[in-house]
Design a protein around this motif. Structure first.
Motif, PDB file in Angstrom:
ATOM      1  N   GLY A   1       0.789  -1.116  -0.052  1.00 26.91           N
ATOM      2  CA  GLY A   1      -0.092   0.026  -0.113  1.00 26.91           C
ATOM      3  C   GLY A   1       0.992   1.332   0.267  1.00 26.91           C
ATOM      4  O   GLY A   1       1.868   1.143   0.200  1.00 26.91           O
ATOM      5  N   ALA A   2       0.235   2.446  -0.271  1.00 31.19           N
ATOM      6  CA  ALA A   2       0.923   3.537  -0.261  1.00 31.19           C
ATOM      7  C   ALA A   2       1.510   3.930   1.172  1.00 31.19           C
ATOM      8  O   ALA A   2       0.701   3.801   2.005  1.00 31.19           O
ATOM      9  N   GLY A   3       2.671   4.665   1.191  1.00 29.01           N
ATOM     10  CA  GLY A   3       3.336   5.075   2.262  1.00 29.01           C
ATOM     11  C   GLY A   3       2.972   6.373   2.723  1.00 29.01           C
ATOM     12  O   GLY A   3       2.065   7.021   2.032  1.00 29.01           O
ATOM     13  N   VAL A   4       3.656   7.145   3.451  1.00 28.27           N
ATOM     14  CA  VAL A   4       3.591   8.510   3.738  1.00 28.27           C
ATOM     15  C   VAL A   4       4.144   9.175   2.617  1.00 28.27           C
ATOM     16  O   VAL A   4       5.347   8.866   2.281  1.00 28.27           O
ATOM     17  N   SER A   5       3.386  10.343   2.115  1.00 29.41           N
ATOM     18  CA  SER A   5       4.086  11.153   1.193  1.00 29.41           C
ATOM     19  C   SER A   5       4.004  12.423   1.548  1.00 29.41           C
ATOM     20  O   SER A   5       3.274  12.941   2.319  1.00 29.41           O
ATOM     21  N   GLN A   6       5.075  13.270   1.105  1.00 27.66           N
ATOM     22  CA  GLN A   6       5.296  14.710   1.417  1.00 27.66           C
ATOM     23  C   GLN A   6       5.524  15.609   0.238  1.00 27.66           C
ATOM     24  O   GLN A   6       6.042  14.890  -0.908  1.00 27.66           O
ATOM     25  N   SER A   7       5.190  16.796   0.109  1.00 27.26           N
ATOM     26  CA  SER A   7       5.420  17.759  -0.783  1.00 27.26           C
ATOM     27  C   SER A   7       5.562  19.023  -0.541  1.00 27.26           C
ATOM     28  O   SER A   7       4.945  19.475   0.555  1.00 27.26           O
ATOM     29  N   PRO A   8       6.464  19.787  -1.199  1.00 27.30           N
ATOM     30  CA  PRO A   8       7.273  19.193  -2.088  1.00 27.30           C
ATOM     31  C   PRO A   8       8.400  18.507  -1.492  1.00 27.30           C
ATOM     32  O   PRO A   8       8.458  18.484  -0.269  1.00 27.30           O
ATOM     33  N   SER A   9       9.244  17.909  -2.512  1.00 26.20           N
ATOM     34  CA  SER A   9      10.424  17.026  -1.960  1.00 26.20           C
ATOM     35  C   SER A   9      11.523  18.090  -1.705  1.00 26.20           C
ATOM     36  O   SER A   9      12.293  17.848  -0.772  1.00 26.20           O
ATOM     37  N   ASN A  10      11.752  19.310  -2.520  1.00 26.87           N
ATOM     38  CA  ASN A  10      12.780  20.316  -2.262  1.00 26.87           C
ATOM     39  C   ASN A  10      11.728  21.495  -2.422  1.00 26.87           C
ATOM     40  O   ASN A  10      10.997  21.807  -3.247  1.00 26.87           O
ATOM     41  N   LYS A  11      12.286  22.581  -1.361  1.00 25.81           N
ATOM     42  CA  LYS A  11      11.844  23.569  -1.574  1.00 25.81           C
ATOM     43  C   LYS A  11      12.811  24.825  -1.105  1.00 25.81           C
ATOM     44  O   LYS A  11      13.472  24.741  -0.312  1.00 25.81           O
ATOM     45  N   VAL A  12      13.060  25.789  -2.309  1.00 28.06           N
ATOM     46  CA  VAL A  12      14.155  26.855  -2.128  1.00 28.06           C
ATOM     47  C   VAL A  12      13.413  28.073  -1.667  1.00 28.06           C
ATOM     48  O   VAL A  12      12.578  28.321  -2.689  1.00 28.06           O
ATOM     49  N   THR A  13      13.596  28.846  -0.842  1.00 28.60           N
ATOM     50  CA  THR A  13      12.970  30.051  -0.403  1.00 28.60           C
ATOM     51  C   THR A  13      13.771  31.388  -0.026  1.00 28.60           C
ATOM     52  O   THR A  13      14.985  30.854   0.476  1.00 28.60           O
ATOM     53  N   GLU A  14      13.426  32.359  -0.251  1.00 37.33           N
ATOM     54  CA  GLU A  14      14.205  33.380   0.083  1.00 37.33           C
ATOM     55  C   GLU A  14      13.755  33.676   1.494  1.00 37.33           C
ATOM     56  O   GLU A  14      12.591  33.529   2.156  1.00 37.33           O
ATOM     57  N   LYS A  15      14.657  34.232   2.242  1.00 39.19           N
ATOM     58  CA  LYS A  15      14.441  34.559   3.649  1.00 39.19           C
ATOM     59  C   LYS A  15      13.275  35.952   3.584  1.00 39.19           C
ATOM     60  O   LYS A  15      13.337  36.576   2.989  1.00 39.19           O
ATOM     61  N   GLY A  16      12.237  35.428   4.741  1.00 38.35           N
ATOM     62  CA  GLY A  16      11.287  36.253   4.836  1.00 38.35           C
ATOM     63  C   GLY A  16      10.099  35.847   4.216  1.00 38.35           C
ATOM     64  O   GLY A  16       8.973  36.501   4.585  1.00 38.35           O
ATOM     65  N   LYS A  17      10.071  34.922   3.486  1.00 36.60           N
ATOM     66  CA  LYS A  17       8.947  34.462   2.736  1.00 36.60           C
ATOM     67  C   LYS A  17       8.292  33.121   3.622  1.00 36.60           C
ATOM     68  O   LYS A  17       8.877  32.598   4.532  1.00 36.60           O
ATOM     69  N   ASP A  18       6.885  33.121   3.312  1.00 35.15           N
ATOM     70  CA  ASP A  18       6.410  31.949   4.170  1.00 35.15           C
ATOM     71  C   ASP A  18       6.231  30.707   3.134  1.00 35.15           C
ATOM     72  O   ASP A  18       6.369  30.504   1.941  1.00 35.15           O
ATOM     73  N   VAL A  19       6.180  29.445   3.938  1.00 39.47           N
ATOM     74  CA  VAL A  19       6.212  28.240   3.262  1.00 39.47           C
ATOM     75  C   VAL A  19       5.163  27.510   3.739  1.00 39.47           C
ATOM     76  O   VAL A  19       5.180  27.357   5.045  1.00 39.47           O
ATOM     77  N   GLU A  20       4.669  26.368   2.913  1.00 38.65           N
ATOM     78  CA  GLU A  20       3.613  25.310   3.252  1.00 38.65           C
ATOM     79  C   GLU A  20       4.305  24.081   2.887  1.00 38.65           C
ATOM     80  O   GLU A  20       4.625  23.841   1.812  1.00 38.65           O
ATOM     81  N   LEU A  21       4.524  23.035   3.932  1.00 36.64           N
ATOM     82  CA  LEU A  21       4.938  21.728   3.640  1.00 36.64           C
ATOM     83  C   LEU A  21       3.876  20.739   3.863  1.00 36.64           C
ATOM     84  O   LEU A  21       3.012  21.024   4.738  1.00 36.64           O
ATOM     85  N   ARG A  22       3.528  19.771   3.188  1.00 34.46           N
ATOM     86  CA  ARG A  22       2.266  19.055   3.059  1.00 34.46           C
ATOM     87  C   ARG A  22       2.740  17.619   3.480  1.00 34.46           C
ATOM     88  O   ARG A  22       3.793  17.267   2.863  1.00 34.46           O
TER      89      ARG A  22
END
Lengths: 116, 117
Positions: A1-22
């Motif tokens: 069966g399907a395991g735990v999945s996460q997205s994105p696999s890689n995220k590059v962001t600039e200091k001060g920005k907001d990010v969402e990890l799923r």
């Protein structure tokens, strides 16, 4: 069966920005965890969900970090106003209900966050 | 609170040699103990765990660990390693505290095992 999945696999962001990890846990797993893996700090617990509630948020490093879980399934970890020290691999894990703490946690592949 | 100390950050060994990865923990309450493995470019996987009963626990690929309460240790051993055992190994604990445990894992810093031909 399907395991735990996460997205994105890689995220590059600039200091001060907001990010969402799923995180998509294994179907039927009511317990969900977020951990952070960084060179300086190793593997650290961030937050634990049982269903949609979070009885343990003790590992969130600051109020810039928040997480939610909806429908007892998908979880989102949000980091506001990112800082360079937030750079790390963010891991999600899920398990069957933790009645006494011994259930196996299944880990996702992680999201590598780089803050420039 | 709990803490975990893995005494060796890196362990190089030759193929077919025995290996021991050391783990000590500190806790004011009873704990469950785990070893997780992270193969190169893969996620964390449970290798073995101690919950109760026999203090010697084994994995399907030949690793074993022994819970020693008096020495607060949970060392991981394998009598003969393979190239494919090259990975990072993490010792972890969680409180054994009934309904308030939550299963939160406290990890050691990890030991990188490198098996040379």
């Amino acid at each position: 069966g399907a395991g735990v999945s996460q997205s994105p696999s890689n995220k590059v962001t600039e200091k001060g920005k907001d990010v969402e990890l799923r995180c998509d846990p294994i179907s039927g797993h009511t317990a969900l965890y977020w951990y952070r893996q960084s060179l300086g700090q190793g593997l650290e617990f961030l937050i634990y969900f049982q269903g949609n509630s979070a009885p343990d948020k003790s590992g969130l490093p600051s109020d810039r970090f928040s997480a939610e879980r909806t429908g007892g399934s998908v979880s989102t970890l949000t980091i506001q106003r990112t800082q360079q020290e937030d750079s790390a691999v963010y891991l999600c894990a899920s398990s069957l209900a933790q009645l006494a703490g011994g259930n196996e946690q299944y880990f996702g592949p992680g999201t590598r966050l780089t803050v420039t | 609170a709990q803490s975990v100390t893995q005494l060796d950050s890196q362990v190089p060994v030759f193929e077919e040699a025995p290996v021991e990865l050391r783990c000590n923990y500190s806790s004011s309450v009873s704990v469950y103990l785990f070893w997780y493995v992270q193969y190169p470019n893969q996620g964390l996987q449970l290798l073995l765990k101690y919950l109760s009963g026999s203090t010697l626990v084994e994995s399907i690929n030949g690793f074993e660990a022994e819970f020693n309460k008096s020495q607060t240790s949970f060392h991981l051993r394998k009598p003969s390693v393979h190239i494919s055992d090259t990975a990072e190994y993490f010792c972890a604990v969680t409180r054994n505290a009934g309904g308030t445990s939550y299963g939160k894992l406290t990890f050691g810093q990890g030991t990188i095992l490198t098996v040379h031909p």
